[in-house]
Write an enzyme that holds these catalytic residues in place. Structure first.
Site: not given
Ligand code: NAP
Ligand code: G4F
Length: 336
Positions: A149, A127, A125, A153
């Site tokens: 998160y 992110e 991601t 990830k």
């Protein structure tokens, strides 16, 4: 007939990817965790629920993962399941670390041990770029995650790379920028906006309460991105690819575009948490801000450079930002 396992089959990407694989003649096994009520509405809407063999799949259950892979011996394994909501990861960091990070090790290790021919896809991601070190972000941009998160990830991303380099496995990651659709979960900002604006428009809701309106995201259409996910596993070598549109918009831009679809214009007043949005025709308050929807740490500006995917995979996103917003609004108008 190629066999593919898709985890997170009940989610947004699981539905679009399953449809793409079925259309290509795959036998699709959909990994579904046990819940007390059915949540297969996306597959139902695509009319594919009965074409998928649903299998019990829980990210935190190592033995379940091992036995499933040993039995099915899939050609391709797409790991889309995760605790995928950034906001919740601040409330449940430990669970998020296990589900979105460490669990990927169980899958890789099972593939290595009992099904080494299986090609593996990890849902990485944008992110992970978090507090961005350069704009736009490329495959070579350093990571700096800003949420539990993003950190989880990043572990999953690196362990995928590590298994590829250590054991010569076909293990690839797609570093996907935000992708949305009418199938997006209602807690994510785009769907929250389209769902609430149409409810306000139909007199079913008073107002929409949001957090940071100034965050910018590179938003694309999930259907386009799932085509890219499939292409990543068909490439001649395992590698990491960014999928993005190369355009960025703020949350505020998204609201204004969505309002146009229902012939509404927003008049903004105030700044920060004092910001208010009024329907310019009726002067009715339709948007306000609550600190509850701010995060302890924000990702301010995402913009991806997907040149590598465009050149090596021949992938290009087809739906524009305007097309995406209109598609989401029209679907809400149809179903609400
Ligand atoms: P989503 O709609 O939230 O779907 C997540 C899926 O994971 C759901 O099917 C969910 O099942 C399942 N899941 C959650 N916890 C699980 C557990 N403990 N065991 C088994 N399954 C579990 O997410 P999405 O938008 O389709 O995204 C797919 C993947 O791409 C995710 O890994 C996400 O982190 C990643 N990603 C998404 C984006 C994006 O913009 N959409 C961008 C980059 C990366 P339930 O239905 O039972 O909750
Ligand atoms: O829609 P969001 O919750 O998506 P976010 O945090 O960018 O995460 C999504 O994209 C990631 C890829 O970059 C995925 F990996 C992840 O799984 C997920 O799909 O929030 C977008 C922005 C944020 O800056 C947030 O602070 O919108 C801002 N926002 C403002 N008000 C809000 C709200 N977000 C939510 N969810 N709800 C609000 O009321």
């Amino acid at each position: 007939m190629k066999k593919a396992i898709v985890t997170g089959i009940s989610g947004q990407d699981g539905a679009y990817l399953a449809k793409i694989l079925l259309d290509k003649g795959y036998k699709v096994y959909g990994g579904l965790r046990r819940t007390s009520t059915s949540n297969l509405w996306r597959l139902d809407r695509l009319g594919i629920t009965n074409d998928i063999e649903l299998i019990s799949f829980e990210l935190l259950e190592q033995s379940n993962i091992f036995k499933m892979i040993q039995k099915i011996q899939p050609d391709e394994f797409y790991n889309l399941a995760a605790q995928s909501f950034v906001g919740v990861s601040f409330e449940q960091p430990m669970y998020t670390a296990h589900a979105s990070g460490l669990s990927v090790l169980s899958i890789l290790d099972a593939i290595k041990s009992v099904s080494p021919h299986t090609k593996f896809y990890q849902a990485s991601t944008s992110e992970m770029f978090g507090k961005v070190h350069e704009v736009p972000q490329k495959e070579t941009t350093p990571f700096h995650p800003r949420s539990p998160y993003g950190v989880a990830k990043l572990y999953a991303h690196w362990i995928t790379k590590n298994y590829r380099e250590s054991y010569d496995m076909f293990a690839s990651s797609g570093i996907l920028f935000n992708h949305e659709s009418p199938f997006r979960g209602e807690e994510f900002v785009t769907r929250k906006i389209t769902n609430s604006l149409v409810k306000i428009h139909k007199g079913q809701q008073e107002k929409l309460t949001l957090g940071n309106l100034d965050a910018k995201r590179d938003w694309g259409f999930a259907g386009d991105y799932c085509q890219g996910i499939h292409k990543i596993l068909q490439h001649n070598i395992a590698d990491d690819f960014i999928l993005s549109t190369g355009k960025t918009h703020s949350v505020r831009d998204f609201i204004e575009k969505a309002c146009l679809v229902i012939d509404t214009e927003v008049r903004w007043e105030g700044t920060g948490v004092e910001t208010k949005g009024f329907n310019s025709k009726t002067n009715k308050l339709i948007i306000d801000i609550s600190e509850d929807f701010y995060r302890p740490c924000e990702v301010d500006h995402l913009l991806g450079d997907s040149t590598k995917a465009r050149e090596e995979l021949n992938w290009t996103p087809e739906v524009s930002f305007e097309g995406l917003v209109t598609m989401m609004m029209e679907e809400e108008l149809k179903y609400l």
